[in-house]
Write an enzyme that holds these catalytic residues in place. Sequence first.
Site, PDB file in Angstrom:
ATOM      1  N   ASP A   3      -0.928  14.069  16.790  1.00  0.00           N
ATOM      2  CA  ASP A   3      -0.145  15.057  17.528  1.00  0.00           C
ATOM      3  C   ASP A   3      -1.017  16.253  17.869  1.00  0.00           C
ATOM      4  OD1 ASP A   3       2.226  13.575  17.267  1.00  0.00           O
ATOM      5  OD2 ASP A   3       2.508  14.364  15.230  1.00  0.00           O
ATOM      6  N   SER A  43       0.842  -1.193   0.000  1.00  0.00           N
ATOM      7  CA  SER A  43       0.000   0.000   0.000  1.00  0.00           C
ATOM      8  C   SER A  43       0.878   1.243   0.000  1.00  0.00           C
ATOM      9  CB  SER A  43      -0.922  -0.013   1.216  1.00  0.00           C
ATOM     10  OG  SER A  43      -0.175  -0.209   2.414  1.00  0.00           O
TER      11      SER A  43
END
Length: 287
Positions: A105, A12
């Site tokens: 994050d 992928s």
Amino acid sequence: MPPVSQQPPTYSVELFPPKTPEGMEKLKREIAQLNSVSPGYFSVTYGAGGSTRERTFETVDWLRGHAIETAPHIACVGSARAEIREIVGRYREQGIRRLVALRGDLPSGMGGGTGGDFRYANELVSFIREEFGDTFKIEVAAYPEYHPQSGSPERDLANFKRKVEAGADAAITQYFYNPDAYFAFIESCDRVGVTLPIIPGIMPITNYTQLARFSDACGAEIPRWVRRRLEGYGDDVESLRDFGHEVVLNLCRRLIDGGAPGLHFYTMNQSGPTLRLWRDLALPLPA
């Protein structure tokens, strides 16, 4: 060494949403090149605190509009349950059946608080399973060299196991250049009963300054001998890329020969380096 996976390998590629209309047009051309080898799916990243949300939607919409198998990233930190429910429901309506579930994050300025309903990725995985059952195949992140915020490999492994037990189907690793780190991580997982497919993340080497910055930020080790060689090329971009290609090509061969359940290429929205690896590795091509 225990077998890594009994499933067919998955190959992928990963994209990030561009910032400008011009960037989007360039990305469409790169996608066309990458799609020529028929990757198992294209994943699309999601910025800190949802900072690229609309651009992620735009990229996913374009891929799905061209019948390209797509796995959007969902980062939960700073998000409310209702927001995640809406996003995942949107993807379900588009026929998407694969998600990459991450903590994500904190965006700059948020300090130490999450400002949302989720603290960790295992909570996101649990929520998606509660709300949507088995609609999606869920992939999570893994860190063979352990996440820099976890404090220790043991704590990082415990965190990873929680994500698996919450309902993850597979994992994609942070990139690395030491195959022994990956195989040691697989053995550690096996010892604690974690046996789902863990797919190595592969970062082509094309720009040393950029790679060093990324690696310092995420805790990925560049072996000293590789750093020294890359530094030595200076402005000789062609030689640097040829050397980087050989380093990553040999890494991929070690991983495949060792039983890795596939490869996930961090393309950085450039098709050339990934396609060169794909072809030199003789990975599957369309019939």
